[in-house]
Design a protein around this motif. Structure first.
Motif, PDB file in Angstrom:
ATOM      1  N   ARG A  44       0.836  -1.205   0.000  1.00 51.60           N
ATOM      2  CA  ARG A  44       0.000   0.000   0.000  1.00 51.60           C
ATOM      3  C   ARG A  44       0.871   1.256   0.000  1.00 51.60           C
ATOM      4  O   ARG A  44       0.554   2.235  -0.684  1.00 51.60           O
ATOM      5  CB  ARG A  44      -0.907  -0.022   1.233  1.00 51.60           C
ATOM      6  N   LYS A  45       1.952   1.213   0.755  1.00 51.53           N
ATOM      7  CA  LYS A  45       2.873   2.347   0.782  1.00 51.53           C
ATOM      8  C   LYS A  45       3.468   2.583  -0.602  1.00 51.53           C
ATOM      9  O   LYS A  45       3.543   3.725  -1.077  1.00 51.53           O
ATOM     10  CB  LYS A  45       3.982   2.092   1.797  1.00 51.53           C
ATOM     11  N   LEU A  46       3.863   1.520  -1.281  1.00 51.82           N
ATOM     12  CA  LEU A  46       4.411   1.657  -2.628  1.00 51.82           C
ATOM     13  C   LEU A  46       3.381   2.224  -3.592  1.00 51.82           C
ATOM     14  O   LEU A  46       3.710   3.017  -4.475  1.00 51.82           O
ATOM     15  CB  LEU A  46       4.919   0.298  -3.116  1.00 51.82           C
ATOM     16  N   ARG A  47       2.121   1.817  -3.428  1.00 55.49           N
ATOM     17  CA  ARG A  47       1.072   2.354  -4.302  1.00 55.49           C
ATOM     18  C   ARG A  47       0.893   3.851  -4.090  1.00 55.49           C
ATOM     19  O   ARG A  47       0.731   4.610  -5.052  1.00 55.49           O
ATOM     20  CB  ARG A  47      -0.252   1.631  -4.036  1.00 55.49           C
ATOM     21  N   ARG A  48       0.941   4.289  -2.836  1.00 56.59           N
ATOM     22  CA  ARG A  48       0.815   5.727  -2.565  1.00 56.59           C
ATOM     23  C   ARG A  48       1.981   6.486  -3.175  1.00 56.59           C
ATOM     24  O   ARG A  48       1.793   7.541  -3.813  1.00 56.59           O
ATOM     25  CB  ARG A  48       0.757   5.976  -1.051  1.00 56.59           C
ATOM     26  N   ARG A  49       3.189   5.974  -3.005  1.00 58.14           N
ATOM     27  CA  ARG A  49       4.361   6.648  -3.568  1.00 58.14           C
ATOM     28  C   ARG A  49       4.307   6.628  -5.104  1.00 58.14           C
ATOM     29  O   ARG A  49       4.691   7.609  -5.751  1.00 58.14           O
ATOM     30  CB  ARG A  49       5.645   5.979  -3.079  1.00 58.14           C
ATOM     31  N   ALA A  50       3.831   5.523  -5.676  1.00 58.22           N
ATOM     32  CA  ALA A  50       3.741   5.440  -7.136  1.00 58.22           C
ATOM     33  C   ALA A  50       2.748   6.464  -7.668  1.00 58.22           C
ATOM     34  O   ALA A  50       2.976   7.086  -8.719  1.00 58.22           O
ATOM     35  CB  ALA A  50       3.327   4.028  -7.557  1.00 58.22           C
ATOM     36  N   PHE A  51       1.648   6.655  -6.951  1.00 58.42           N
ATOM     37  CA  PHE A  51       0.674   7.664  -7.371  1.00 58.42           C
ATOM     38  C   PHE A  51       1.311   9.056  -7.380  1.00 58.42           C
ATOM     39  O   PHE A  51       1.151   9.828  -8.327  1.00 58.42           O
ATOM     40  CB  PHE A  51      -0.545   7.652  -6.443  1.00 58.42           C
ATOM     41  N   LEU A  52       2.044   9.376  -6.308  1.00 59.89           N
ATOM     42  CA  LEU A  52       2.685  10.687  -6.249  1.00 59.89           C
ATOM     43  C   LEU A  52       3.709  10.855  -7.367  1.00 59.89           C
ATOM     44  O   LEU A  52       3.816  11.924  -7.978  1.00 59.89           O
ATOM     45  CB  LEU A  52       3.366  10.874  -4.891  1.00 59.89           C
ATOM     46  N   ALA A  53       4.475   9.806  -7.631  1.00 60.80           N
ATOM     47  CA  ALA A  53       5.470   9.888  -8.704  1.00 60.80           C
ATOM     48  C   ALA A  53       4.807  10.104 -10.051  1.00 60.80           C
ATOM     49  O   ALA A  53       5.265  10.911 -10.871  1.00 60.80           O
ATOM     50  CB  ALA A  53       6.316   8.617  -8.722  1.00 60.80           C
ATOM     51  N   ALA A  54       3.706   9.397 -10.279  1.00 60.74           N
ATOM     52  CA  ALA A  54       2.987   9.552 -11.554  1.00 60.74           C
ATOM     53  C   ALA A  54       2.422  10.951 -11.696  1.00 60.74           C
ATOM     54  O   ALA A  54       2.343  11.506 -12.793  1.00 60.74           O
ATOM     55  CB  ALA A  54       1.866   8.514 -11.645  1.00 60.74           C
ATOM     56  N   ALA A  55       2.047  11.557 -10.546  1.00 58.66           N
ATOM     57  CA  ALA A  55       1.498  12.912 -10.575  1.00 58.66           C
ATOM     58  C   ALA A  55       2.586  13.973 -10.661  1.00 58.66           C
ATOM     59  O   ALA A  55       2.294  15.155 -10.787  1.00 58.66           O
ATOM     60  CB  ALA A  55       0.663  13.146  -9.315  1.00 58.66           C
ATOM     61  N   GLY A  56       3.855  13.546 -10.559  1.00 58.94           N
ATOM     62  CA  GLY A  56       4.964  14.495 -10.681  1.00 58.94           C
ATOM     63  C   GLY A  56       5.453  15.036  -9.366  1.00 58.94           C
ATOM     64  O   GLY A  56       6.385  15.832  -9.327  1.00 58.94           O
ATOM     65  N   GLY A  57       4.837  14.617  -8.239  1.00 59.50           N
ATOM     66  CA  GLY A  57       5.226  15.189  -6.962  1.00 59.50           C
ATOM     67  C   GLY A  57       6.502  14.624  -6.400  1.00 59.50           C
ATOM     68  O   GLY A  57       7.184  15.284  -5.635  1.00 59.50           O
ATOM     69  N   VAL A  58       6.848  13.376  -6.731  1.00 59.98           N
ATOM     70  CA  VAL A  58       8.012  12.757  -6.121  1.00 59.98           C
ATOM     71  C   VAL A  58       9.092  12.463  -7.151  1.00 59.98           C
ATOM     72  O   VAL A  58      10.119  11.904  -6.852  1.00 59.98           O
ATOM     73  CB  VAL A  58       7.599  11.469  -5.380  1.00 59.98           C
TER      74      VAL A  58
END
Length: 538
Positions: free
Chosen positions: A19-33
């Protein structure tokens, strides 16, 4: 997404990791990370690219001229709800929807007065909360299941910030801590109490006549140790406090000479604290007994300011063009009669509350308020909060949140319950450990808050805070909205004034819809909004 069959075989730790990886992946896809993505996104928002096309629960500003002015980042904040949220972020640490609605019903002048004239506001609920939390503010190394004093002091102060009914009182306490700086590392564990004494001084004198605050901090035990006043004598004047008094605390560089520093240092010689109690140890005491006795003596010590005449230089001094047998108070009087503080301290406060670049007219106006009020910080802050410049689109979201604003704002906005003890390990990595600023200039602030390492520390904090031991925190404020879109809009309303681009909101809703469990969905939505570029701006 984890299907039901996979869920059955994964242990809780594995599910939490995915779940943590999914949250980080979402942020990366959105350009935030992505590398620098958060910083770039935040910079774009600060420069006006706010994506103000959608404001859930609000109405668009009336009139094409107003809309054009807002889009250009000029003119007043027309929406009273956004204006109230802005005020509560800057003069406090954010507001609940109820508080924001209450302040939105007031004029900017009424709202500023209510915050500034806080002495009549009942804060009994905060004091009751503090009592229930049973913070350790007396025992250096803890005991009875409580942590050491330094750790609990930090949790105690964060609790005050998050649950106070007098937000400006705590905001000013934090401002003075960052300006009239001392730090626990130099003082050492036996003098931990000194930082608590200083913190209570700043709260007691949150909105003082600045002359009085300078005289009080000059006698403050933590400051006297931190900048070595207690070591200064007529034979060997120590220049540290005299230099910082002018450079950082009152005048700014370029308004005094090195000779002024030397002469001022002579005036603070002989300033001392009463001696701590002597430690009486029986012969053959163990190391543990010795340390316990020393701790008990330090805990009982109540330092008081004294002047030792035999160590004091009472000779003639020439300082900023004036000559006399000056002591420390007279040095401060001379400084405060100079023009430089009128253009240094009010501008510092303007930058704390409004934005970093006041124009020449603003600097002049602030100096007039300063001089006309007799250096009254209350009136300077009141004038700033009522000003058109503070209540303008140019000031809105023009500052980067400090870690304190980031965390306390989340607690206030989502109306969460915490005593902050579980958060303490994250403050160092995020870059702001209370009572431990990096140097005498305090925390640098601004873009330094969002270096790649410190931003990832914010994400690590959110992972632990919103998913303690891998389980999602129950966030009642968001669970009141059952559908994913409603939950996202409620989080946006509470945390970013409902302001986010249509595309970013749609991505959040789609991600939220993929999470079946409402408690996990709410915690995930909170995490993603709190990690967004929009939320990093105050």
């Amino acid at each position: 997404m984890v299907d039901e069959g996979e869920r059955a075989v994964l242990d809780p730790a594995e599910r939490h990791s995915r779940r943590k990886l999914r949250r980080r992946a979402f942020l990366a896809a959105a350009g935030g990370v992505a590398a620098g993505g958060l910083t770039i996104g935040t910079a774009a928002l600060m420069s006006g690219g706010t994506g103000k096309g959608r404001e859930p629960g609000g109405s668009p500003p009336e009139g094409e001229a107003t809309a054009a002015a807002e889009e250009a980042g000029t003119g007043p904040i027309a929406d009273p709800v956004r204006r109230a949220a802005h005020l509560l972020r800057r003069a406090g640490f954010g507001g609940t929807p109820g508080e924001i609605a209450e302040f939105a019903s007031l004029t900017p002048e009424e709202a500023a007065d209510r915050l500034v004239d806080f002495e009549g506001t009942d804060n009994a609920a905060l004091e009751q909360r503090i009592t229930r939390a049973n913070f350790n503010l007396t025992r250096l190394r803890g005991g009875d299941g409580r942590p050491g004093m330094a750790s609990d002091m930090r949790a105690w102060w964060l609790t005050r910030m998050a649950y106070t009914s007098r937000p400006l009182e705590e905001r000013m306490t934090l401002i003075w801590h960052g300006l009239l700086t001392s730090e626990l590392g130099k003082l050492g564990i036996p003098r931990t109490k000194f930082m608590l004494i200083q913190n209570e001084l700043f709260r007691r004198m949150a909105l003082p006549r600045y002359d009085d605050l300078l005289k009080a901090i000059s006698r403050d035990p933590a400051m006297m140790v931190y900048l070595d006043t207690i070591q200064s004598s007529a034979a060997h004047p120590n220049e540290n406090y005299a230099r910082e008094l002018m450079e950082l605390f009152s005048m700014g560089v370029g308004n005094y000479t090195e000779q002024d520093v030397r002469e001022a240092a002579r005036a603070f010689t002989g300033w001392r604290l009463t001696a701590p109690p002597r430690v009486q140890l029986p012969e053959g005491a163990s190391e543990a007994e010795r340390r316990a006795a020393q701790d008990a003596a330090a805990e009982a010590y109540e330092p008081e300011f004294v002047i030792q005449p035999r160590l004091q230089d009472r000779g003639m001094k020439t300082f900023l063009g004036k000559t006399g047998p000056f002591g420390g108070d007279e040095i401060i009087d001379i400084i405060m009669s100079h023009d430089a503080p009128s253009r240094f301290i009010p501008v510092r406060l303007f930058r704390e509350f409004a934005h970093a670049n006041p124009g020449p007219e603003t600097v002049t106006w602030l100096a007039e308020v300063w001089n006309g009020s007799g250096h009254d910080i209350r009136e300077v802050v009141r004038a700033i909060l009522k000003s058109a410049e503070f209540n303008s689109e140019a000031a809105y979201r023009a500052k980067i949140k400090s870690p304190v604003e980031f965390v306390v704002g989340a607690v206030r906005g989502l109306e969460l319950e915490t005593d902050f003890r579980a958060t303490l390990r994250f403050w160092g990595p995020m870059g702001q450990t209370l009572f431990q600023p990096p140097n005498v200039a305090g925390w640098p602030g601004g873009p330094a808050w969002l270096a790649s390492a410190t931003f990832f520390a914010r994400l690590n904090f959110l992972d632990a805070f919103l998913f303690p031991r891998g389980r999602p925190l129950r966030i009642e404020a968001l669970l009141a909205r059952e559908d994913a879109a409603g939950m996202v809009d409620e989080a946006l309303r509470r945390l970013v004034d409902g302001v986010m681009s249509d595309g970013a909101r749609a991505a959040l809703v789609a991600h939220a819809e993929s999470i079946r469990d409402p408690v996990e969905r709410a915690a995930t939505v909170a995490y993603l909004v709190l990690a967004s570029p929009e939320y990093q701006l105050a």
